[in-house]
Scaffold this motif. Structure first.
Motif, PDB file in Angstrom:
ATOM      1  N   UNK A   1     -16.351   3.126 -17.395  1.00  0.00           N
ATOM      2  CA  UNK A   1     -16.003   2.062 -18.338  1.00  0.00           C
ATOM      3  C   UNK A   1     -16.981   1.956 -19.514  1.00  0.00           C
ATOM      4  N   UNK A   2     -18.323   1.875 -19.278  1.00  0.00           N
ATOM      5  CA  UNK A   2     -19.213   1.768 -20.433  1.00  0.00           C
ATOM      6  C   UNK A   2     -19.205   3.001 -21.327  1.00  0.00           C
ATOM      7  N   UNK A   3     -18.988   4.186 -20.748  1.00  0.00           N
ATOM      8  CA  UNK A   3     -18.949   5.404 -21.569  1.00  0.00           C
ATOM      9  C   UNK A   3     -17.651   5.451 -22.372  1.00  0.00           C
TER      10      UNK A   3
ATOM     11  N   UNK B   1      -3.284  -9.028 -13.696  1.00  0.00           N
ATOM     12  CA  UNK B   1      -3.789  -7.940 -14.542  1.00  0.00           C
ATOM     13  C   UNK B   1      -2.687  -7.129 -15.216  1.00  0.00           C
ATOM     14  N   UNK B   2      -1.412  -7.405 -14.897  1.00  0.00           N
ATOM     15  CA  UNK B   2      -0.320  -6.600 -15.433  1.00  0.00           C
ATOM     16  C   UNK B   2       0.736  -7.492 -16.072  1.00  0.00           C
TER      17      UNK B   2
ATOM     18  N   UNK C   1     -13.405  -9.701 -10.545  1.00  0.00           N
ATOM     19  CA  UNK C   1     -14.148 -10.032 -11.765  1.00  0.00           C
ATOM     20  C   UNK C   1     -14.362  -8.789 -12.629  1.00  0.00           C
ATOM     21  N   UNK C   2     -14.633  -7.667 -11.997  1.00  0.00           N
ATOM     22  CA  UNK C   2     -14.846  -6.426 -12.749  1.00  0.00           C
ATOM     23  C   UNK C   2     -13.546  -5.928 -13.372  1.00  0.00           C
ATOM     24  N   UNK C   3     -12.456  -6.022 -12.617  1.00  0.00           N
ATOM     25  CA  UNK C   3     -11.150  -5.626 -13.159  1.00  0.00           C
ATOM     26  C   UNK C   3     -10.802  -6.512 -14.355  1.00  0.00           C
ATOM     27  N   UNK C   4     -11.070  -7.798 -14.208  1.00  0.00           N
ATOM     28  CA  UNK C   4     -10.803  -8.767 -15.285  1.00  0.00           C
ATOM     29  C   UNK C   4     -11.608  -8.409 -16.542  1.00  0.00           C
ATOM     30  N   UNK C   5     -12.867  -8.035 -16.336  1.00  0.00           N
ATOM     31  CA  UNK C   5     -13.729  -7.670 -17.467  1.00  0.00           C
ATOM     32  C   UNK C   5     -13.203  -6.430 -18.184  1.00  0.00           C
ATOM     33  N   UNK C   6     -12.788  -5.432 -17.420  1.00  0.00           N
ATOM     34  CA  UNK C   6     -12.264  -4.213 -18.043  1.00  0.00           C
ATOM     35  C   UNK C   6     -11.002  -4.519 -18.851  1.00  0.00           C
ATOM     36  N   UNK C   7     -10.123  -5.325 -18.289  1.00  0.00           N
ATOM     37  CA  UNK C   7      -8.899  -5.676 -19.019  1.00  0.00           C
ATOM     38  C   UNK C   7      -9.240  -6.428 -20.302  1.00  0.00           C
ATOM     39  N   UNK C   8     -10.185  -7.339 -20.210  1.00  0.00           N
ATOM     40  CA  UNK C   8     -10.606  -8.119 -21.377  1.00  0.00           C
ATOM     41  C   UNK C   8     -11.151  -7.210 -22.483  1.00  0.00           C
TER      42      UNK C   8
ATOM     43  N   UNK D   1      -6.533  -0.572 -19.636  1.00  0.00           N
ATOM     44  CA  UNK D   1      -5.196  -0.840 -19.109  1.00  0.00           C
ATOM     45  C   UNK D   1      -5.244  -0.815 -17.585  1.00  0.00           C
ATOM     46  N   UNK D   2      -4.565  -1.767 -16.959  1.00  0.00           N
ATOM     47  CA  UNK D   2      -4.549  -1.860 -15.498  1.00  0.00           C
ATOM     48  C   UNK D   2      -3.124  -1.633 -15.007  1.00  0.00           C
ATOM     49  N   UNK D   3      -2.980  -0.774 -13.992  1.00  0.00           N
ATOM     50  CA  UNK D   3      -1.661  -0.460 -13.460  1.00  0.00           C
ATOM     51  C   UNK D   3      -1.611  -0.536 -11.944  1.00  0.00           C
ATOM     52  N   UNK D   4      -0.435  -0.207 -11.412  1.00  0.00           N
ATOM     53  CA  UNK D   4      -0.139  -0.361  -9.985  1.00  0.00           C
ATOM     54  C   UNK D   4      -0.290   0.980  -9.260  1.00  0.00           C
ATOM     55  N   UNK D   5      -0.930   0.924  -8.089  1.00  0.00           N
ATOM     56  CA  UNK D   5      -1.138   2.128  -7.264  1.00  0.00           C
ATOM     57  C   UNK D   5      -0.815   1.810  -5.805  1.00  0.00           C
ATOM     58  N   UNK D   6       0.263   1.008  -5.626  1.00  0.00           N
ATOM     59  CA  UNK D   6       0.601   0.553  -4.290  1.00  0.00           C
ATOM     60  C   UNK D   6      -0.374  -0.502  -3.796  1.00  0.00           C
ATOM     61  N   UNK D   7      -0.119  -1.015  -2.614  1.00  0.00           N
ATOM     62  CA  UNK D   7      -1.049  -1.967  -1.987  1.00  0.00           C
ATOM     63  C   UNK D   7      -1.966  -1.254  -1.005  1.00  0.00           C
ATOM     64  N   UNK D   8      -1.388  -0.467  -0.129  1.00  0.00           N
ATOM     65  CA  UNK D   8      -2.149   0.157   0.963  1.00  0.00           C
ATOM     66  C   UNK D   8      -2.405   1.646   0.734  1.00  0.00           C
ATOM     67  N   UNK D   9      -2.045   2.147  -0.460  1.00  0.00           N
ATOM     68  CA  UNK D   9      -2.198   3.567  -0.790  1.00  0.00           C
ATOM     69  C   UNK D   9      -1.413   4.453   0.184  1.00  0.00           C
TER      70      UNK D   9
END
Length: 322
Positions: A85-87, A254-255, A210-217, A221-229
């Motif tokens: 993310x920072x890079x 997030x979506x 909180x980290x996911x929220x920060x990245x979205x902010x 982009x945040x997407x779906x990868x199932x619940x249980x993989x």
């Protein structure tokens, strides 16, 4: 789609970390120095797109630039936040992060990650012997499945990145054996080889809300990868629908529930999966088929991807699909 370029490279990432100084240097990931060099390569030779631009192109509202590439990250690992993310921000690039809902809700280790860390910690031939021994021990007691020799002959086949021993372990513990038995054997081997508890690793391994929220902010982009993989295409239809519905509920903050992107765990899906995600508002689906996407020609719900190892500084494999 408007006339113009239709070719899109989609690069797939998993672990992005300082491998040499990590606790598990043998984990299959992209080292931080190589990740930075890869982004430098993209900066000089490609046009790195945002997911929103790809969605617009698929809808026919916009065209793609030449040498277009989309950066996708699977599984919601903490090093995607601390390293990638920072890079990405430094380069002004967007990453698209696909996060199984279970990773930050119940703090349980996904089966796929148990297997990754077992493989990173064990001698592979000793591990194969252990898996075969467990299969022979449990066969016929409560679970029925083909002979170990038959399964070895069927699944021990080299693939693009793994030798036949690793492929055999992955297939047996990911999908071949009954789920409850896979969980039991994976947990037994994890305890034997990895050196921490599953709970400890789960809390260390995945991003927090909180980290996911920060990245979205910050424009990721945040997407779906199932619940249980799960291998969604292998589930009974009601199980598949339950997993995807649970993922959507967990990730709803997030979506956009009316226009979201699906990334199929293991690249596994079937017609029932496709019909259900369309019904629930998906606009794109990402697979693990290895080639360049052709927007307008490929189904929007079956977009192929290359691995990050197909691009410099790891290799020039991407040129095969130019």
């Amino acid at each position: 789609m408007k006339k113009g370029n239709t070719k899109l490279f989609i690069s797939m990432y998993h672990y992005t970390r300082d491998l040499r100084h990590s606790r598990y240097p043998e984990i299959k990931g992209l080292d931080v120095d190589l990740f930075r060099k890869q982004l430098e390569f993209f900066e000089e030779n490609f046009n790195v797109l945002r997911m929103e631009e790809v969605i617009d192109a698929v809808k026919g509202n916009d065209t793609l630039p030449d040498n277009a590439v989309l950066l996708t990250f699977d599984d919601g690992y903490i090093d995607n936040y601390t390293t990638a993310f920072p890079i990405l921000e430094e380069f002004g690039f967007q990453g698209s992060f696909f996060i199984p809902g279970k990773t930050f809700t119940t703090h349980q280790l996904l089966d796929v990650n148990k297997i990754h860390y077992i493989l990173a910690s064990a001698n592979i031939k000793k591990l194969v012997a252990d898996v075969k021994e467990k299969m022979d021990f449990y066969r016929g007691k409560e679970f029925n499945y083909p002979s170990t020799e038959e399964l070895w002959n069927k699944y021990a086949i080299d693939d693009r990145f793994d030798n036949k021993y690793t492929v055999f372990v992955k297939r047996i513990l990911q999908t071949v054996l009954p789920e409850r038995l896979r969980n039991q054997i994976s947990s037994d081997l994890f305890e034997k080889y990895v050196g921490v508890t599953e709970e400890q690793l789960a809390y260390e391994l995945y991003m927090t809300p909180e980290q996911i929220r920060t990245m979205k902010k910050h424009g990721m982009f945040i997407g779906i990868h199932g619940y249980d993989h799960y291998w969604l295409g292998n589930l009974l239809p009601e199980q598949m629908r339950e997993d995807i519905s649970k993922a959507l509920e967990t990730m709803s903050e997030f979506i956009d529930r009316k226009e979201w992107v699906m990334n199929y765990p293991y690249g596994n899906f079937n017609d029932d999966v496709l019909a259900y995600i369309k019904e629930k508002g998906a606009c794109l689906g990402l697979t693990t088929e290895v080639r360049t996407a052709d927007i307008g020609k490929d189904s929007a719900f079956k977009l192929p991807r290359l691995d990050c190892n197909d691009f410099p500084p790891k290799s020039d494999n991407y040129k095969k699909w130019m």
